[in-house]
Structure formats: C-alpha cells, structure tokens
Design an enzyme around this catalytic site. Sequence first.
Site, mmCIF file in Angstrom:
data_model
loop_
_atom_site.group_PDB
_atom_site.id
_atom_site.type_symbol
_atom_site.label_atom_id
_atom_site.label_comp_id
_atom_site.label_asym_id
_atom_site.label_seq_id
_atom_site.Cartn_x
_atom_site.Cartn_y
_atom_site.Cartn_z
ATOM 1 N N THR A 116 0.851 -1.187 0.000
ATOM 2 C CA THR A 116 0.000 0.000 0.000
ATOM 3 C C THR A 116 0.894 1.247 0.000
ATOM 4 O O THR A 116 2.035 1.202 0.470
ATOM 5 C CB THR A 116 -0.942 0.011 1.212
ATOM 6 N N THR A 118 1.415 4.431 1.475
ATOM 7 C CA THR A 118 2.133 5.024 2.610
ATOM 8 C C THR A 118 3.094 4.033 3.247
ATOM 9 O O THR A 118 4.223 4.387 3.612
ATOM 10 C CB THR A 118 1.137 5.542 3.662
ATOM 11 N N CYS A 119 2.665 2.807 3.378
ATOM 12 C CA CYS A 119 3.515 1.775 3.988
ATOM 13 C C CYS A 119 4.762 1.524 3.147
ATOM 14 O O CYS A 119 5.864 1.336 3.686
ATOM 15 C CB CYS A 119 2.724 0.477 4.140
ATOM 16 N N THR A 120 4.591 1.529 1.829
ATOM 17 C CA THR A 120 5.692 1.218 0.914
ATOM 18 C C THR A 120 6.626 2.398 0.701
ATOM 19 O O THR A 120 7.851 2.234 0.625
ATOM 20 C CB THR A 120 5.120 0.759 -0.443
#
Length: 232
Positions: A116, A118-120
């Site tokens: 996803t 933001t996570c990545t």
Amino acid sequence: MAAAASTLASLSATAAAAAGKRLLLSSPSRSLSLSLASRGRIAVMPHLRAGILSAAPRRAVSASAPAAATIAVGDKLPDATLSYFDSPDGELKTVTVRDLTAGKKVVLFAVPGAFTPTCTQKHVPGFVAKAGELRAKGVDAVACVSVNDAFVMRAWKESLGVGDEVLLLSDGNGELARAMGVELDLSDKPAGLGVRSRRYALLAEDGVVKVLNLEEGGAFTTSSAEEMLKAL
C-alpha cells in the site's frame, strides 16, 4: 321395541360420525383428540399439545468473544505466532512474540498492508534508513508486522530491497492485531483489504511496552522512525 332401540343407536352413531367430520374440518387440534379417543387411546389435551409443539429444538445463540482492550504503555505484549522468510529461497519460519522480545529491546511497528502507498513509500523505508541509529540507542531488533500472508511479505521485502535492517513478519490471521485490540476494519473500502491492523510503532523491553505511538486508523503522523528516535 328392540328394533326401535337399534335404529336409534344407529342414528346416534351416524350423527356422531358427522360431528366428527365437522370437527376434523374446523379444528385440527380437536380432531387429533377425537381420533385418539375413538380408537380407545388417551386424548392429547390442548394445553399438553401446545407444550409439545413449543418444545421444538431452538438454535443456540453464542455470544461473540469480547474485543481485547487496546494495548497501552506498561502492558505486556500478548503472545502470538508470526511467520516469515529470512531469504528469497529460504524455508518458511515462525517466531513467537515472546521469543522475539524476551530479554531484548525491540522496536515493533505495524502497517495496514504490504504494497500500500504510505507503507511502501514512507513507513518501512523510514525504519530501514534509521535502523542503524535505533541500534546505536540500544535497540536489539526492528520488526514490521502486517496482516498479510508470509508470501506477500516476502515479495514486498524483495521489492523494497530490505536486508537485515528490518524483519518483515506476517500476522496472516490477525492474531496479534486482535490480541492487542488494534484491528482496523477496512471492509467498506473498494480495495478489498478487509480487517487489518492500525498503524503503530512501539518499543518493548523484555516484552513490556515502554513507548507506544498508535495512529488513528491508517494515518501516518506519530509512528515514524524519527518519532521513535525522539522517544529513546
């Protein structure tokens, strides 16, 4: 005289039979009693018949388990089994939260989902970049956990080029997220994420939470590596 009595008895029997037919058409419950009585059996009384019918099996309603209280500073981390691959061609391994944190200072951070945006782009890269600084402040291990299966986590690790700086762990069934009370229900989102984990970063010493930066939902404001460094 005997013939008259016989005729009268015959007429009474005919009348009783006709009455029985009328009862059969107008009242099923009475027809049951009449039928049994005519055969010399004990009639089922209306109140008893109602009790028998009301005794039909009922589906048991099981109460759902109460939700766990949200983790807080001072709490002991709940135990759960997490899985991971330590190399692209390695075998699937498991580790418990207890073994991961026993006798150590560990930074554990969670993301709503692998791959996803933001996570990545922000959350994991930030901890990879700051892993050395965290260790310089006494942190023994840095681990990321997500409600994704271990194969997705391995592919994500490879795509990010993450080495030994951060351990990427699968909480595939959401066991840890539920036990910590940090479930994040994204079932109404079109991406099909279902129930995941809220974003957070925490420091645990021997399994006890010393620092906790827990986000609202999937927001990314206080759970970065920089914020964790400030708290150490």
